[in-house]
Design a protein around this motif. Structure first.
Motif, short mmCIF file in Angstrom:
data_model
loop_
_atom_site.label_atom_id
_atom_site.label_comp_id
_atom_site.label_asym_id
_atom_site.label_seq_id
_atom_site.Cartn_x
_atom_site.Cartn_y
_atom_site.Cartn_z
N GLU A 188 0.84 -1.19 0.00
CA GLU A 188 0.00 0.00 0.00
C GLU A 188 0.88 1.25 0.00
N ASN A 189 0.72 2.08 -1.03
CA ASN A 189 1.38 3.38 -1.12
C ASN A 189 2.90 3.28 -1.03
N ASN A 239 3.45 8.39 -1.74
CA ASN A 239 2.92 9.70 -1.34
C ASN A 239 3.39 9.95 0.08
N ARG A 244 1.11 10.22 3.22
CA ARG A 244 0.30 9.10 3.70
C ARG A 244 1.21 8.00 4.26
N PHE A 253 2.48 4.08 4.67
CA PHE A 253 2.65 3.01 3.69
C PHE A 253 2.94 1.71 4.42
#
Length: 317
Positions: A66-67, A95, A98, A100
């Protein structure tokens, strides 16, 4: 920055040789290889740690992603040299505003999938000088047990127990097991063949298997020269009788990991040397003093008219 739900999974990819179900540096000891994640700045580095004497081929995959942003593509394949640490990849947030997360999985196998066995290599016989033994299994002859890629090029020498076994080529001992006591044709014994494995300078690996109980006299990390005594023959593991199983392997990369395959072997005898490819029922003498000659092949029809010597019959693993 919050890192959530990160975990590390280590998957051991077993050696396929002779149905030996684990590759250990010493009896009962897993190979000393790990992959870890270490925080560096705003990201993590995936680092492979090889504390053993063999090169390690590893496949690393990412899951539960994720991310993330990575400086490497996955799945990632790499070769980790002996006694070394190697940074495989750096993971950061795609990003930065955010959190991760990611998890890793890896499969590894002793050996170097990028290396190839040198086809010009010739091996001395893996038993003491002046002894003669019959080839019980070899490519081109009846294959009673050498029917998988990791064994199809292997050579079986039928010989009495406690025959001196020597290194057929210079190298470094990367695995040694001598604690197993029993042998027979019971499938439960598949993983119980005493053995020595030696790494060569082209990263191929030789296996000397079915050695006697307490029949290994070299240790992991020891450098040996061709002709060095490494142990004593036996019949441990899945075996129908005393013999030496000798094979040379190289590693191949596959979509789901790695596979060990046996490679063709050529031996030499004599001085000057005579180079030959071993054949089924060939009676070979370890002569390294007089000029080499082609080893004879036993005549089965003549043997059928003579009393049978059980010590020279061809026996499968």
């Amino acid at each position: 920055m919050k890192i959530s739900n990160w975990f590390f999974v280590r998957c051991f990819w077993p050696f396929l040789l002779l149905a030996l179900t684990s590759f250990s540096a010493q009896a009962g000891t897993p190979y000393p290889f790990t992959v870890t994640s270490e925080k560096v700045g705003q990201g993590y580095q995936i680092i492979a740690h090889n504390r053993g004497h063999a090169p390690i081929s590893v496949q690393v995959s990412l899951t539960s992603v994720e991310n993330i942003s990575s400086d490497q593509s996955f799945p990632l394949f790499a070769v980790i040299r002996p006694n070394s640490d190697t940074t495989l990849a750096t993971i950061r947030a795609a990003n930065p505003a955010r959190s991760f997360r990611f998890s890793t999985q890896n499969r590894f196998h002793p050996g170097n999938f990028r290396a190839s066995h040198d086809p010009g290599t010739v091996y001395r016989l893996p038993f003491e000088d002046d002894r003669s033994f019959v080839v019980g299994q070899a490519p081109g002859g009846p294959m009673t047990s050498h029917n998988t890629p990791d064994s199809e090029q292997a050579i079986d020498f039928t010989m009495p127990e406690n025959t001196l076994i020597v290194a057929a080529r210079n190298g470094v001992v990367i695995s040694a097991e001598g604690a197993n006591q029993f042998g027979g044709q019971d499938k439960s014994l598949l993983s119980m063949a005493n053995h020595v494995r030696i790494l060569h300078n082209d990263d191929s690996i030789a296996t000397y298997a079915h050695l006697a109980p307490r029949g290994v006299i070299v240790g992991v990390g020891q450098r040996v020269e061709a002709g060095t005594v490494i142990g004593y023959s036996g019949s441990t593991g899945y075996s129908s009788g005393p013999h030496l199983h000798f094979a040379v392997h190289q590693l191949l990369r596959k979509p789901d990991g790695f596979a060990s395959i046996s490679v063709p072997i050529r031996f030499y005898v004599g001085n000057p040397a005579y180079v030959f490819t071993p054949q089924y029922l060939q009676n070979i003498t370890a002569n390294y003093r007089s000029p080499g000659q082609s080893p004879p092949i036993l005549d089965i029809k003549k043997r059928a008219r003579k009393p049978v010597d059980r010590n020279t019959l061809a026996k499968p693993d």
